[in-house]
Write a protein that holds these residues in place. Structure first.
Motif, PDB file in Angstrom:
ATOM      1  N   MET A 145       0.213  -1.096  -0.407  1.00  0.00           N
ATOM      2  CA  MET A 145      -0.323  -0.055   0.069  1.00  0.00           C
ATOM      3  C   MET A 145       0.583   1.157  -0.633  1.00  0.00           C
ATOM      4  N   ALA A 146       0.739   1.831  -0.917  1.00  0.00           N
ATOM      5  CA  ALA A 146       1.339   3.234  -1.343  1.00  0.00           C
ATOM      6  C   ALA A 146       1.278   4.395  -0.299  1.00  0.00           C
ATOM      7  N   ASP A 147       1.523   4.981   0.278  1.00  0.00           N
ATOM      8  CA  ASP A 147       0.926   6.692   0.654  1.00  0.00           C
ATOM      9  C   ASP A 147       0.672   7.242  -0.014  1.00  0.00           C
ATOM     10  N   THR A 171       0.188  10.668  -2.097  1.00  0.00           N
ATOM     11  CA  THR A 171       0.237  12.726  -1.922  1.00  0.00           C
ATOM     12  C   THR A 171      -0.530  12.970  -2.299  1.00  0.00           C
ATOM     13  N   PRO A 172      -0.409  14.989  -2.203  1.00  0.00           N
ATOM     14  CA  PRO A 172      -1.599  15.896  -2.479  1.00  0.00           C
ATOM     15  C   PRO A 172      -1.284  15.788  -4.071  1.00  0.00           C
ATOM     16  N   ASP A 173      -0.238  15.817  -4.180  1.00  0.00           N
ATOM     17  CA  ASP A 173      -0.489  15.993  -5.821  1.00  0.00           C
ATOM     18  C   ASP A 173      -1.214  15.019  -6.428  1.00  0.00           C
ATOM     19  N   ARG A 174      -1.362  13.304  -5.725  1.00  0.00           N
ATOM     20  CA  ARG A 174      -2.046  11.877  -6.082  1.00  0.00           C
ATOM     21  C   ARG A 174      -3.739  12.595  -6.515  1.00  0.00           C
ATOM     22  N   VAL A 175      -3.698  13.150  -5.296  1.00  0.00           N
ATOM     23  CA  VAL A 175      -5.412  13.028  -4.705  1.00  0.00           C
ATOM     24  C   VAL A 175      -5.883  13.974  -5.215  1.00  0.00           C
ATOM     25  N   ARG A 176      -4.740  14.564  -6.396  1.00  0.00           N
ATOM     26  CA  ARG A 176      -5.566  15.810  -6.970  1.00  0.00           C
ATOM     27  C   ARG A 176      -6.154  15.417  -8.164  1.00  0.00           C
ATOM     28  N   GLU A 177      -4.808  14.452  -9.005  1.00  0.00           N
ATOM     29  CA  GLU A 177      -4.989  13.820  -9.801  1.00  0.00           C
ATOM     30  C   GLU A 177      -6.454  13.573  -9.539  1.00  0.00           C
ATOM     31  N   LEU A 178      -6.252  12.336  -8.608  1.00  0.00           N
ATOM     32  CA  LEU A 178      -7.454  11.191  -8.967  1.00  0.00           C
ATOM     33  C   LEU A 178      -9.216  12.616  -8.714  1.00  0.00           C
ATOM     34  N   GLU A 179      -8.752  13.466  -8.153  1.00  0.00           N
ATOM     35  CA  GLU A 179      -9.785  13.731  -7.760  1.00  0.00           C
ATOM     36  C   GLU A 179     -10.115  14.905  -9.364  1.00  0.00           C
ATOM     37  N   VAL A 213      -6.496  20.380  -0.426  1.00  0.00           N
ATOM     38  CA  VAL A 213      -6.146  19.247   0.095  1.00  0.00           C
ATOM     39  C   VAL A 213      -5.467  18.294   0.721  1.00  0.00           C
ATOM     40  N   TRP A 214      -5.211  17.048   1.735  1.00  0.00           N
ATOM     41  CA  TRP A 214      -4.437  16.907   2.459  1.00  0.00           C
ATOM     42  C   TRP A 214      -4.374  15.109   2.452  1.00  0.00           C
ATOM     43  N   ALA A 215      -3.188  14.645   2.487  1.00  0.00           N
ATOM     44  CA  ALA A 215      -2.695  13.751   2.632  1.00  0.00           C
ATOM     45  C   ALA A 215      -2.018  13.042   3.872  1.00  0.00           C
ATOM     46  N   GLU A 216      -2.470  12.382   4.407  1.00  0.00           N
ATOM     47  CA  GLU A 216      -1.847  11.722   5.287  1.00  0.00           C
ATOM     48  C   GLU A 216      -1.596  10.134   5.297  1.00  0.00           C
ATOM     49  N   GLY A 217      -0.543   9.716   5.097  1.00  0.00           N
ATOM     50  CA  GLY A 217      -0.708   7.815   3.938  1.00  0.00           C
ATOM     51  C   GLY A 217      -1.054   7.123   3.916  1.00  0.00           C
ATOM     52  N   ILE A 233     -21.700  23.866  -4.548  1.00  0.00           N
ATOM     53  CA  ILE A 233     -22.201  23.448  -3.614  1.00  0.00           C
ATOM     54  C   ILE A 233     -20.640  23.708  -3.200  1.00  0.00           C
ATOM     55  N   ALA A 234     -20.534  22.936  -2.383  1.00  0.00           N
ATOM     56  CA  ALA A 234     -19.413  22.602  -1.135  1.00  0.00           C
ATOM     57  C   ALA A 234     -18.540  21.048  -0.593  1.00  0.00           C
ATOM     58  N   TYR A 235     -17.615  21.337  -0.568  1.00  0.00           N
ATOM     59  CA  TYR A 235     -17.895  19.537  -1.132  1.00  0.00           C
ATOM     60  C   TYR A 235     -16.765  19.270   0.174  1.00  0.00           C
ATOM     61  N   THR A 236     -16.815  17.536   0.054  1.00  0.00           N
ATOM     62  CA  THR A 236     -16.107  17.192   1.089  1.00  0.00           C
ATOM     63  C   THR A 236     -15.365  15.959  -0.158  1.00  0.00           C
ATOM     64  N   SER A 237     -14.655  15.283  -0.265  1.00  0.00           N
ATOM     65  CA  SER A 237     -14.238  14.367  -0.752  1.00  0.00           C
ATOM     66  C   SER A 237     -12.864  14.143  -0.674  1.00  0.00           C
ATOM     67  N   VAL A 238     -13.124  12.616  -0.683  1.00  0.00           N
ATOM     68  CA  VAL A 238     -12.215  11.006   0.444  1.00  0.00           C
ATOM     69  C   VAL A 238     -12.072   9.907  -0.288  1.00  0.00           C
ATOM     70  N   TRP A 239     -10.362   9.920  -0.130  1.00  0.00           N
ATOM     71  CA  TRP A 239      -9.465   8.702  -1.119  1.00  0.00           C
ATOM     72  C   TRP A 239      -9.222   8.062  -0.024  1.00  0.00           C
ATOM     73  N   VAL A 240      -8.622   6.671  -0.775  1.00  0.00           N
ATOM     74  CA  VAL A 240      -8.123   5.835   0.770  1.00  0.00           C
ATOM     75  C   VAL A 240      -7.433   4.570  -0.128  1.00  0.00           C
ATOM     76  N   ASP A 241      -5.922   4.742   0.063  1.00  0.00           N
ATOM     77  CA  ASP A 241      -5.355   2.980  -0.560  1.00  0.00           C
ATOM     78  C   ASP A 241      -5.914   1.789   0.632  1.00  0.00           C
ATOM     79  N   ARG A 242      -6.699   1.016   0.348  1.00  0.00           N
ATOM     80  CA  ARG A 242      -6.530  -0.376   0.929  1.00  0.00           C
ATOM     81  C   ARG A 242      -5.608  -1.581   0.382  1.00  0.00           C
ATOM     82  N   GLY A 243      -4.585  -1.159  -0.825  1.00  0.00           N
ATOM     83  CA  GLY A 243      -3.595  -1.976  -0.644  1.00  0.00           C
ATOM     84  C   GLY A 243      -3.960  -2.084  -2.387  1.00  0.00           C
TER      85      GLY A 243
END
Length: 130
Positions: A1-3, A5-13, A73-77, A102-112
């Motif tokens: 499972m890779a951590d 990063t903020p840049d990766r989270v931006r790309e995903l979004e 954008v935040w990334a933690e682990g 709208i105001a929104y919150t979007s959550v991404w997770v890498d479970r492996g």
């Protein structure tokens, strides 16, 4: 499972919003976690299958999803979070053209097995695009 990063989270979004506005259901199905939760601006809660059903049937088609203002954008682990404002427009079989801000919150997770979209939560916002 890779951590993540903020840049990766931006790309995903960005990939998520592009897939949604182009009705790319294969990409959405791949990006969305099996246990994804979508909370609409009016408080309705939907799981992955319930959210995708009207997109698959053609009842709903997003035609514009445009972020505006500050996006944070935040990334933690293995978890990434995006907050921001979004102008959206959709064509619906029941109500014709509908839109909103709208105001929104979007959550991404890498479970492996690679990152997936786990949660979307939105609410109406009085903030307007510049």
């Amino acid at each position: 499972m890779a951590d993540l990063t903020p840049d990766r989270v931006r790309e995903l979004e960005q990939s998520h919003l592009v897939a949604l506005s182009s009705n790319d259901l294969d990409t959405l199905d791949r990006l969305y976690a099996a246990d994804r939760v979508h909370i609409h601006y009016d408080g309705r809660r939907e799981d992955k299958a319930t959210y995708l059903a009207p997109l698959r049937s053609g009842e709903v088609r997003y035609v514009a999803l445009e972020p505006y203002g500050e996006q944070r954008v935040w990334a933690e682990g293995s978890t990434g979070v995006v907050t921001g404002d979004l102008a959206w427009r959709a064509e619906t079989s029941a109500r014709g053209s509908v839109d909103g801000l709208i105001a929104y919150t979007s959550v991404w997770v890498d479970r492996g097995a690679g990152p997936v979209h786990l949660v979307w939560h939105s609410s109406p916002t009085p903030r307007r695009p510049a």
